[in-house]
Design a protein around this motif. Sequence first.
Motif, PDB file in Angstrom:
ATOM      1  N   ARG A  39       0.847  -1.173   0.000  1.00 40.05           N
ATOM      2  CA  ARG A  39       0.000   0.000   0.000  1.00 40.05           C
ATOM      3  C   ARG A  39       0.899   1.246   0.000  1.00 40.05           C
ATOM      4  O   ARG A  39       1.954   1.274   0.640  1.00 40.05           O
ATOM      5  CB  ARG A  39      -0.917   0.020   1.228  1.00 40.05           C
ATOM      6  CG  ARG A  39      -1.869  -1.142   1.297  1.00 40.05           C
ATOM      7  CD  ARG A  39      -2.738  -1.052   2.547  1.00 40.05           C
ATOM      8  NE  ARG A  39      -3.516   0.168   2.577  1.00 40.05           N
ATOM      9  CZ  ARG A  39      -4.690   0.311   1.919  1.00 40.05           C
ATOM     10  NH1 ARG A  39      -5.173  -0.702   1.206  1.00 40.05           N
ATOM     11  NH2 ARG A  39      -5.350   1.428   2.003  1.00 40.05           N
ATOM     12  N   VAL A  40       0.526   2.281  -0.711  1.00 38.23           N
ATOM     13  CA  VAL A  40       1.245   3.553  -0.733  1.00 38.23           C
ATOM     14  C   VAL A  40       0.794   4.371   0.463  1.00 38.23           C
ATOM     15  O   VAL A  40      -0.393   4.688   0.602  1.00 38.23           O
ATOM     16  CB  VAL A  40       0.990   4.327  -2.042  1.00 38.23           C
ATOM     17  CG1 VAL A  40       1.723   5.666  -2.007  1.00 38.23           C
ATOM     18  CG2 VAL A  40       1.439   3.508  -3.247  1.00 38.23           C
ATOM     19  N   GLU A  83       4.157  10.060  -0.055  1.00 43.26           N
ATOM     20  CA  GLU A  83       4.793  10.488  -1.300  1.00 43.26           C
ATOM     21  C   GLU A  83       5.891  11.509  -0.978  1.00 43.26           C
ATOM     22  O   GLU A  83       5.690  12.416  -0.171  1.00 43.26           O
ATOM     23  CB  GLU A  83       3.779  11.123  -2.256  1.00 43.26           C
ATOM     24  CG  GLU A  83       2.774  10.140  -2.827  1.00 43.26           C
ATOM     25  CD  GLU A  83       1.810  10.811  -3.799  1.00 43.26           C
ATOM     26  OE1 GLU A  83       1.174  10.106  -4.580  1.00 43.26           O
ATOM     27  OE2 GLU A  83       1.724  12.073  -3.770  1.00 43.26           O
TER      28      GLU A  83
END
Length: 414
Positions: free
Chosen positions: A288-289, A292
């Motif tokens: 899962r991201v 950023e």
Amino acid sequence: MTKTVIGTYEDMQTASAVVNDLVNADFDRNSISIIAENADDRHSAYVTDRDRDAGGDDVGKGAGIGAAVGGVGGLLVGLGALAIPGVGPFVAAGPIAAALAGAGIGAVTGGIIGALVDLGIPEEEAEIYSESVRRGHVLVAAQVPDSQVAQASRIMEREGLVDVDRHTNEWRSSGQKTRTQQPTGRTTNVDTQSRTRRDNLDEDETIEVVEEDISIGKRTVEGGGVRVKTYVREVPVEEQVRLREEHVEVERRKVDRPATARDLDNFREGTIEVSESHEEAVVGKEARVVEEVRIHKDVDERVETVRDTARRTEVDVEKMGTQQSGQASNYDTYATGFRTHWQSNYGKSGQGYEYYEPAYRYGYTLANDQRYSGRDWSQIEPEARRDWESRNQGTWDNFKDSVRHSWESVRGKR
């Protein structure tokens, strides 16, 4: 740029020691000259037999190119005997010997004087040193870089150095005239790259006015930056899970009762299988991201003031001879007044006179420029400003009062 350091000595022994010290101090031996009058063969011991035999009736034949002997042995190339027609016998080495032996240089066109002038010595001083050699002294000259002039002068200033000032005065007082009326110092260093022209012009002379233009550009220079590195690391995870397990148990017990019809049905062969089961933990992973990281550049612009200097040839035109009415005299006449004006107006500014002196000189130049003759300051100021700003951008307001004071002083308006 090079200068010629020159001196004369009482005897060849002292001159040889000077040459030896110059060579030991790493001065270029090919730039060192020595010359002495050789009447009665007084210095013949310093020249090889082959050089002595080479002597003839002219400079070209008399300049021996053999090895030196005696006190200058092996130091200077080309120490030899030479005869200058109408002057006499000499021994010489180095550039001065080459000049005397060269075509067109020598007895006919100046002898020792011509050779010294060829080395860059002003003619007035060359005449004095030539006279010193003629009277038995030994001349040593060294062409050295600007940075080594002081060192060469220290080496050459020693016991036995002829005080030509005193000797020149003695020659004059005794009625023995030299060819010059200007005394010189004990040792002299002369700029061999620039000479003052004193010739009478037979045709037009043009002086090139050279000015530097400055162009301001820009270039990209690598500076600091950011290095972003990515890597994977494993993080321990712990969680409790409740698991179920089945176990089959077989229990046997004794009984005693009459058999029933159902019990009688069990009189047959058969197999009963019962399986056990259990639960085990299963690990499932899903990527899962969660964050950023953004990389970008912010660009800022700034204004920087670049200051430098640009050179320009300035030409001061001064009238010589009797000064006519209304004619401006030379710059030095007004220098005292300019210093007084600086002291009164800028003495406490923290800037010395040298800072404002170019402005006073510029005003002096304007006052002597025929283009501005008969014009008032208000008429010439715009043009003067443009010319000044072309070389000293943004500084006119700092110096205009000094320029105007100088202009008005020379024009006689103060």
